[in-house]
Design an enzyme around this catalytic site. Sequence first.
Site, short mmCIF file in Angstrom:
data_model
loop_
_atom_site.label_atom_id
_atom_site.label_comp_id
_atom_site.label_asym_id
_atom_site.label_seq_id
_atom_site.Cartn_x
_atom_site.Cartn_y
_atom_site.Cartn_z
N LYS A 155 -10.11 8.91 20.26
CA LYS A 155 -9.45 10.06 19.63
C LYS A 155 -10.21 10.57 18.41
O LYS A 155 -9.81 11.56 17.81
CB LYS A 155 -8.01 9.68 19.25
CG LYS A 155 -7.11 9.37 20.43
CD LYS A 155 -5.70 9.01 19.96
CE LYS A 155 -4.79 8.73 21.14
NZ LYS A 155 -3.41 8.36 20.70
N ASP A 200 -7.14 -2.37 15.15
CA ASP A 200 -5.73 -2.71 15.32
C ASP A 200 -5.34 -3.63 14.17
O ASP A 200 -5.80 -4.77 14.10
CB ASP A 200 -5.50 -3.41 16.67
CG ASP A 200 -4.03 -3.70 16.93
OD1 ASP A 200 -3.21 -3.60 15.99
OD2 ASP A 200 -3.69 -4.05 18.08
N ASN A 210 -4.57 3.89 5.11
CA ASN A 210 -3.68 5.00 5.43
C ASN A 210 -2.78 4.71 6.62
O ASN A 210 -1.64 5.19 6.66
CB ASN A 210 -4.51 6.26 5.71
CG ASN A 210 -3.71 7.33 6.40
OD1 ASN A 210 -2.86 7.98 5.81
ND2 ASN A 210 -3.96 7.52 7.70
N SER A 231 1.01 4.97 0.17
CA SER A 231 2.36 4.46 0.15
C SER A 231 3.32 5.58 0.57
O SER A 231 3.01 6.36 1.47
CB SER A 231 2.69 3.91 -1.24
OG SER A 231 3.99 3.37 -1.28
N TYR A 265 10.97 -0.12 6.23
CA TYR A 265 9.79 0.69 5.90
C TYR A 265 9.66 0.80 4.38
O TYR A 265 8.57 0.64 3.82
CB TYR A 265 9.93 2.07 6.53
CG TYR A 265 8.82 3.03 6.19
CD1 TYR A 265 7.54 2.86 6.71
CD2 TYR A 265 9.04 4.11 5.35
CE1 TYR A 265 6.51 3.75 6.41
CE2 TYR A 265 8.02 5.01 5.03
CZ TYR A 265 6.76 4.82 5.58
OH TYR A 265 5.76 5.69 5.26
N LYS A 274 6.51 -0.54 2.05
CA LYS A 274 5.77 0.33 1.15
C LYS A 274 5.96 -0.10 -0.31
O LYS A 274 5.03 0.03 -1.12
CB LYS A 274 6.22 1.79 1.33
CG LYS A 274 5.77 2.41 2.65
CD LYS A 274 4.25 2.39 2.78
CE LYS A 274 3.77 3.12 4.02
NZ LYS A 274 2.29 3.06 4.15
N THR A 304 2.98 16.47 9.68
CA THR A 304 2.22 15.66 10.63
C THR A 304 3.13 15.30 11.80
O THR A 304 4.29 15.73 11.86
CB THR A 304 1.73 14.35 9.96
OG1 THR A 304 2.87 13.51 9.70
CG2 THR A 304 0.99 14.64 8.67
#
Length: 275
Positions: A37, A55, A82, A133, A147, A151, A182
């Site tokens: 990709k 990974d 990221n 973050s 999540y 973070k 996104t």
Amino acid sequence: MKTWFITGCSSGIGEGIAKAILASGDRAIVTARDSSKLESFVKEYPHTAVALSLDLNQQTSIIHAVEEGTKLFGGIDVLVNNAGYSYRGAVEEAEIQEVDKLFQTNFFGPIELIKRILPQMRRKQSGAIINLSSISAIKGIVGSGYYAAAKSALDSISEVLAMETEPLGIKVMTVEPGAIRTRFNDTSLKESAVFIDDYKETAAKSRKENLVNPNNQIGDPNKVGQVIVDLIEKTDYPRKILLGSDAVSFALETYQERLEEVEKWKTISLQTDYE
């Protein structure tokens, strides 16, 4: 010319960062689980871009990507952590094996990359580490507690890392973006298979079946990428930076609430000291 190592470059913020780096003339090791990709980067910048598979749930993959990138370009000057994804469900609904994967991708994988690349930076007494973050680290959102926890962990350890490495000439910057336009809510969102009806009015409202991605988020991933690349070049750079007007508003509101709570309960807080 610097060499950057960026995770999660197939779309979104990672793609925006990689574009800004390569347009500036620096070299970029762009990574994603599926390196096919990333071919467009290599085609456009055949001499300064290398695409590698990575990974973050596999230590062997992390080791190979760092070693291969170092060998191809002679070293890594800037690491950008990221890659990441979110996991929806009430705290009680979460499946521990899925939480393990979430933390591996959002926290332990980035830490492993930092530990693998830091020795190069220490030898040169220079370098930079940028950790992506979220405003969820400032205040968690109902249904996304794990999540937010991952973070928050990355935020906290980044603060300590910055203090440890600054005397060595190594910069550490944490980025807390708001909503960015996104595919994060489409392709980077998982949820618990367990559903408890008592949470239908709270955590359940953030489940995928109750979400529609309007694709009108205020944040531009390409602008995010450019700002990050520009900031890390500065001598006076922020250790922590909010990106997006929504992120700034969210943070100011949250910090004000916290200050008010400290003041409200201060007299009780002070009762635990020795006389």
